[in-house]
Motif scaffolding. Structure first.
Motif, PDB file in Angstrom:
ATOM      1  N   MET A 475       6.459   2.288  -6.439  1.00  0.00           N
ATOM      2  CA  MET A 475       6.008   3.640  -6.799  1.00  0.00           C
ATOM      3  C   MET A 475       4.687   3.960  -6.100  1.00  0.00           C
ATOM      4  SD  MET A 475       5.074   5.189 -10.578  1.00  0.00           S
ATOM      5  CE  MET A 475       3.719   4.030 -10.788  1.00  0.00           C
ATOM      6  N   TYR A 476       3.741   3.023  -6.136  1.00  0.00           N
ATOM      7  CA  TYR A 476       2.454   3.254  -5.480  1.00  0.00           C
ATOM      8  C   TYR A 476       2.626   3.392  -3.972  1.00  0.00           C
ATOM      9  CZ  TYR A 476       0.268   1.881  -9.910  1.00  0.00           C
ATOM     10  OH  TYR A 476      -0.129   1.816 -11.225  1.00  0.00           O
ATOM     11  N   LEU A 477       3.546   2.629  -3.387  1.00  0.00           N
ATOM     12  CA  LEU A 477       3.796   2.729  -1.951  1.00  0.00           C
ATOM     13  C   LEU A 477       4.325   4.119  -1.598  1.00  0.00           C
ATOM     14  CD1 LEU A 477       3.909   1.161   0.769  1.00  0.00           C
ATOM     15  CD2 LEU A 477       6.283   0.603   0.206  1.00  0.00           C
ATOM     16  N   THR A 478       5.237   4.637  -2.431  1.00  0.00           N
ATOM     17  CA  THR A 478       5.787   5.978  -2.202  1.00  0.00           C
ATOM     18  C   THR A 478       4.708   7.051  -2.327  1.00  0.00           C
ATOM     19  OG1 THR A 478       7.931   5.261  -3.074  1.00  0.00           O
ATOM     20  CG2 THR A 478       7.542   7.625  -2.974  1.00  0.00           C
ATOM     21  N   LEU A 479       3.789   6.868  -3.295  1.00  0.00           N
ATOM     22  CA  LEU A 479       2.744   7.862  -3.534  1.00  0.00           C
ATOM     23  C   LEU A 479       1.537   7.661  -2.626  1.00  0.00           C
ATOM     24  CD1 LEU A 479       2.840   7.890  -7.456  1.00  0.00           C
ATOM     25  CD2 LEU A 479       3.885   9.539  -5.886  1.00  0.00           C
ATOM     26  N   LEU A 485      -1.882  -0.232  -5.569  1.00  0.00           N
ATOM     27  CA  LEU A 485      -0.862  -1.191  -5.157  1.00  0.00           C
ATOM     28  C   LEU A 485      -1.485  -2.563  -4.946  1.00  0.00           C
ATOM     29  CD1 LEU A 485       2.014  -0.604  -2.655  1.00  0.00           C
ATOM     30  CD2 LEU A 485       0.605  -2.627  -2.414  1.00  0.00           C
ATOM     31  N   GLU A 486      -2.654  -2.592  -4.303  1.00  0.00           N
ATOM     32  CA  GLU A 486      -3.323  -3.871  -4.043  1.00  0.00           C
ATOM     33  C   GLU A 486      -3.737  -4.544  -5.342  1.00  0.00           C
ATOM     34  OE1 GLU A 486      -6.235  -5.297  -0.566  1.00  0.00           O
ATOM     35  OE2 GLU A 486      -7.110  -3.768  -1.876  1.00  0.00           O
ATOM     36  N   HIS A 487      -4.261  -3.753  -6.278  1.00  0.00           N
ATOM     37  CA  HIS A 487      -4.633  -4.312  -7.582  1.00  0.00           C
ATOM     38  C   HIS A 487      -3.408  -4.897  -8.297  1.00  0.00           C
ATOM     39  CE1 HIS A 487      -6.486  -4.713 -11.527  1.00  0.00           C
ATOM     40  NE2 HIS A 487      -5.484  -4.005 -12.033  1.00  0.00           N
ATOM     41  N   THR A 488      -2.284  -4.186  -8.243  1.00  0.00           N
ATOM     42  CA  THR A 488      -1.052  -4.670  -8.884  1.00  0.00           C
ATOM     43  C   THR A 488      -0.544  -5.932  -8.206  1.00  0.00           C
ATOM     44  OG1 THR A 488      -0.479  -2.377  -9.424  1.00  0.00           O
ATOM     45  CG2 THR A 488       1.277  -4.010  -9.590  1.00  0.00           C
ATOM     46  N   PHE A 489      -0.699  -6.002  -6.881  1.00  0.00           N
ATOM     47  CA  PHE A 489      -0.256  -7.179  -6.132  1.00  0.00           C
ATOM     48  C   PHE A 489      -1.006  -8.432  -6.585  1.00  0.00           C
ATOM     49  CE2 PHE A 489      -1.085  -9.936  -2.406  1.00  0.00           C
ATOM     50  CZ  PHE A 489       0.189 -10.417  -2.218  1.00  0.00           C
ATOM     51  N   PHE A 490      -2.325  -8.348  -6.635  1.00  0.00           N
ATOM     52  CA  PHE A 490      -3.107  -9.512  -7.033  1.00  0.00           C
ATOM     53  C   PHE A 490      -2.901  -9.840  -8.520  1.00  0.00           C
ATOM     54  CE2 PHE A 490      -5.596  -8.272  -3.220  1.00  0.00           C
ATOM     55  CZ  PHE A 490      -5.442  -9.466  -2.517  1.00  0.00           C
ATOM     56  N   ILE A 506       6.071  -5.651   0.352  1.00  0.00           N
ATOM     57  CA  ILE A 506       5.590  -4.331  -0.090  1.00  0.00           C
ATOM     58  C   ILE A 506       4.086  -4.213   0.179  1.00  0.00           C
ATOM     59  CG2 ILE A 506       5.280  -2.811  -2.076  1.00  0.00           C
ATOM     60  CD1 ILE A 506       7.790  -4.084  -3.295  1.00  0.00           C
ATOM     61  N   TYR A 507       3.349  -5.261  -0.153  1.00  0.00           N
ATOM     62  CA  TYR A 507       1.901  -5.250   0.091  1.00  0.00           C
ATOM     63  C   TYR A 507       1.607  -5.175   1.592  1.00  0.00           C
ATOM     64  CZ  TYR A 507      -2.964  -6.847   0.049  1.00  0.00           C
ATOM     65  OH  TYR A 507      -4.323  -6.954   0.233  1.00  0.00           O
ATOM     66  N   GLN A 518      -5.971  -6.182  10.257  1.00  0.00           N
ATOM     67  CA  GLN A 518      -6.569  -7.508  10.131  1.00  0.00           C
ATOM     68  C   GLN A 518      -6.128  -8.186   8.835  1.00  0.00           C
ATOM     69  OE1 GLN A 518     -10.834  -7.561  10.400  1.00  0.00           O
ATOM     70  NE2 GLN A 518     -10.995  -9.767  10.047  1.00  0.00           N
ATOM     71  N   LYS A 519      -6.160  -7.434   7.750  1.00  0.00           N
ATOM     72  CA  LYS A 519      -5.732  -7.997   6.470  1.00  0.00           C
ATOM     73  C   LYS A 519      -4.223  -8.220   6.449  1.00  0.00           C
ATOM     74  CE  LYS A 519      -7.347  -7.722   1.740  1.00  0.00           C
ATOM     75  NZ  LYS A 519      -8.150  -6.920   0.779  1.00  0.00           N
TER      76      LYS A 519
END
Length: 786
Positions: A475-479, A485-490, A506-507, A518-519
């Motif tokens: 959902m965050y990727l679509t928006l 998204l990064e916070h949810t990933f970690f 996804i991340y 780079q990341k």
């Protein structure tokens, strides 16, 4: 001597088989016909007409069936049993029961019931007459056969074959038939099978239908389906049709095996039993097959709908009365299909009603499942009311299906209301309900509501959070909300123990979209370093797109090389841009500018060279390539390979079984010192380079820990070079012992010296290897890498 596996005889009529090809004239087989009729017809006909008559008689009349194995029943034939409400369970029979994994049954069955009308007898096999020993005229033959009967069961296959080979000069088919039958009589069926297989290889062997059938039946009874199938196929290859019991027992053998992959084979034999043999299978066999279909894991069961419908059709055409749970099972299977056949489900429900069966809770849940896949709100509400009428407590899965029904028509708030109603009625929501409502809310881009329910899910302490994290990240990727998204990933890495490649992809895609290459590179290397994650086609296409958009041409070529090695598919829209980049920057890619090694990389490289790292040079020794070879059987080397891939990623070109660097003049110093003449050597200045990090990498790549906790370091070179190493270690208060084995020297650090060595190198050992390499932890599964 006559062999019979039944405890009683039905005195079937015996019809001579002398006119049938491939059958021994001395054997007889039971037939369902009147002898006088056949005699009067056959004696008045020419020989070829008589053969046709016999063959057609075989096809029209099926053999009697004596003492069949008792198997669980699904349905009944008589009207008296139509009121039975119980379903499939195995009947108590020590030899004939089927065993299934009840812990993983996706379809719940009621208690067992029996059918008194399943009285058709199975003919075990044609009668087989074998002479007794005392009927043989030669005393020496009687003695030898008696000795074989006693000796063969006591030996394994190789010895048994040698014994039989020694008897070739005197034995014949009649002798070996006696031995085979004797083995079956004393229940040494495995020995009988080996004797029969040996017979088949002899020049005097003539195929014996009765003997083959007997042996196949015995193999099937012992659930040795491979041997039973081998004889079964041999019978068919001789142009004959196995008896009904042989078909039956072979199917049962397949079904009773714990190997789930045999269900397809069982159905193959079932189809041949009907179409080739012309037999009408027993009621219990239909039931056993149907139960086997429904006891498959859910993802597998839905692929067997066609077979289940075929069994249902066979039961209907055979005149059996269908039990209500057979209807329930078919509806259950239909509800799991990707494309729902509404008409068929409605037809089955109508047949149930006509048969006087009430719809159970399981049937109504199956109907709800079907409605959820089509968004049929009207039928779902109707079914929901019926559920309320028959049970005070609605199952949690029914709530999930109802939520999905409204999600199909785009009413996610109604789905949320149902979810809240579930919590009120049941006290809490199930894990699957949390998964479903978060999926629905995320697809509707209801951000705040999704986050609220997700937080509630986490606080509930329930497991399996990963699917919901994936939905949130999508959902965050679509928006385009990268920060969230990064916070949810970690957060998912913290809450979920097993990393997931889809999560990383996804991340990774969000990082590329956000322009943080780079990341994204660091994330890709992290994926490569974790054996449980790794990279796939999607990962490489994501980073390749980022490199091409960011004009990172050299890196794009490098990832393209990796994809070719892994045989990953490149997305079509990237081809044109990639080809242009490769063509316009061909020279630059061949001679890339690469930064120098860091101090840590240089020290690690020295240790790896001492441990066996190879250097390959061109003819003019201008460019040199480092070749990292690994023992794939070593746990230590598997972890070290991932670590080296991460530490030296800018230099590496190959990531297969071995790692290689790009050819470069920068490695000339190491080639001159460690591989001066194309052979390994120990530099004269090695005493200056033996830092703790160098020793650590040497130990990880070319070291070995014994079961006693001693440490051995392998090195190739001259005695003078080894002596310099030993003196340097002694200055570090490490006493060594040296042993030479060919061109390899082993430097041993024993007892307390191993412990001091470990304290010296411990800070530089890869974290995941410390338990395996610590001399205080005794392990014996480390393998020497030569």
């Amino acid at each position: 001597m006559q062999l019979s596996t039944s405890s009683r005889e039905l005195s079937p009529f015996i019809f001579p088989l002398s006119s049938i090809p491939s059958l021994d004239k001395s054997y007889t087989a039971p037939m369902r016909t009147t002898p006088s009729l056949l005699r009067s017809l056959s004696t008045s006909l020419p020989n070829h007409h008589r053969r046709i008559l016999i063959q057609r008689t075989f096809s029209l009349f099926k053999p009697h069936l004596v003492n069949p194995p008792r198997i669980s029943l699904f349905c009944t034939r008589s009207a008296e049993q139509s009121s039975v409400s119980n379903f499939v369970e195995l009947l108590a029979d020590e030899n004939e029961d089927l065993e299934f994994d009840k812990d993983n049954e996706p379809f719940t069955f009621d208690a067992s019931f029996r059918s008194n009308d399943d009285s058709k007898n199975l003919n075990l096999s044609p009668s087989l007459d074998v002479k007794e020993l005392d009927e043989l005229p030669e005393q020496w033959r009687r003695s030898k056969l008696a000795w074989l009967c006693k000796e063969l069961p006591a030996h394994k296959a190789p010895t048994l074959i040698r014994i039989l080979n020694a008897q070739r000069k005197w034995v014949n088919q009649e002798d070996m038939t006696y031995v085979t039958v004797h083995c079956m009589r004393i229940r040494e069926n495995e020995t009988g099978f080996r004797v029969y297989k040996w017979m088949m290889q002899q020049h005097w062997f003539r195929f014996d239908f009765s003997l083959a059938t007997k042996l196949a039946d015995y193999m099937g009874k012992e659930r040795k389906y491979l041997k039973c199938r081998e004889i079964f196929d041999d019978i068919i290859n001789h142009g004959l049709i196995p008896t009904e019991y042989t078909f039956h027992i072979l199917i049962i053998s397949y079904l009773s095996s714990s190997n789930r992959g045999l269900l397809d084979e069982a159905f193959t034999i079932y189809n041949r039993m009907i179409q080739l043999g012309g037999y009408s299978p027993r009621l219990s066999l239909h039931n056993s097959l149907f139960k086997a279909l429904l006891t498959q894991p859910e993802d597998s069961s839905k692929h067997y709908l066609h077979q289940a419908e075929f069994v249902f059709h066979q039961m209907v055409t055979s005149g059996f009365k269908i039990h209500k749970d057979f209807y329930s099972g078919l509806i259950w299977l239909h509800s799991h299909q990707d494309k729902i056949d509404k008409e068929r489900i409605a037809s089955l429900r109508s047949e149930m009603e006509l048969s006087g069966f009430d719809e159970s809770k399981e049937v109504l849940i199956s109907v709800l499942r079907a409605c959820s896949k089509e968004g049929n709100v009207k039928e779902a509400e109707k079914t929901w009311k019926k559920l309320l009428e028959i049970t005070p407590t609605i199952p949690s899965q029914a709530f999930v299906y109802k939520m999905e029904v409204y999600a199909r028509i785009g009413d996610h708030m109604k789905s949320f209301d149902i979810f809240k109603g579930m919590q009120e009625q049941l006290g809490s929501a199930s894990t699957s309900a949390f998964h479903k409502i978060i999926e629905i809310l995320c697809k509707s881009n209801a951000t705040e509501l999704s986050e609220s329910v997700m937080q509630e899910f986490i606080e509930s302490g329930k497991k399996s959070l990963l699917p919901s994290f994936l939905n949130l990240m999508n959902m965050y990727l679509t928006l385009g909300k990268h920060d969230k998204l990064e916070h949810t990933f970690f957060q998912s890495l913290e809450k979920c123990h097993n990393p997931n490649r889809t999560l990383y992809n996804i991340y990774l895609k969000s990082l590329v979209n956000f322009g943080n290459l780079q990341k994204a590179e660091e994330t890709l290397r992290e994926m490569q370093s974790q054996e449980t994650v790794g990279v796939d086609t999607e990962s490489c296409n994501i980073i390749l797109r980022g490199y091409l958009d960011g004009r990172e041409n050299i890196k794009a070529e490098k990832i393209h090389t990796l994809m070719k090695e892994k045989k990953f598919h490149i997305e079509p829209d990237l081809y044109e841009n990639l080809e242009r980049v490769i063509k316009s920057n061909q020279e630059a890619i061949k001679n890339p500018e690469i930064k120098k090694l860091s101090k840590e990389q240089r020290e690690g490289l020295v240790g790896l060279l001492l441990g066996g790292l190879q250097i390959e040079s061109d003819e003019k020794r201008k460019n040199h390539t480092l070749v990292f070879k690994f023992n794939e059987d070593s746990i230590v080397h598997k972890v070290l390979k991932r670590h080296i891939s991460y530490e030296y990623h800018e230099w590496l070109t190959s990531l297969n079984d071995q790692l290689t660097t790009i050819p470069h003049s920068y490695f000339g110093f190491y080639a001159d010192q460690f591989w001066p003449q194309g052979q390994p050597a120990i530099p004269k200045l090695i005493h200056r380079w033996l830092s703790p990090r160098v020793l650590a990498y040497w130990y990880m790549y070319g070291g070995y820990k014994t079961s006693n906790g001693d440490i051995l370091l392998k090195v190739k070179g001259s005695e003078d070079g080894v002596d310099r190493i030993v003196k340097t270690l002694e200055k570090m208060s490490l006493t060594c012992k040296v042993k030479r084995k060919g061109r390899v020297f082993w430097i041993g650090l024993l007892g307390r010296n191993a412990e001091w060595f470990w304290k010296l190198v411990d800070p530089y050992i890869v974290r995941d290897l410390k338990n395996d390499l610590n001399p205080g932890n005794i392990v014996t599964d480390l393998k020497e890498v030569c």
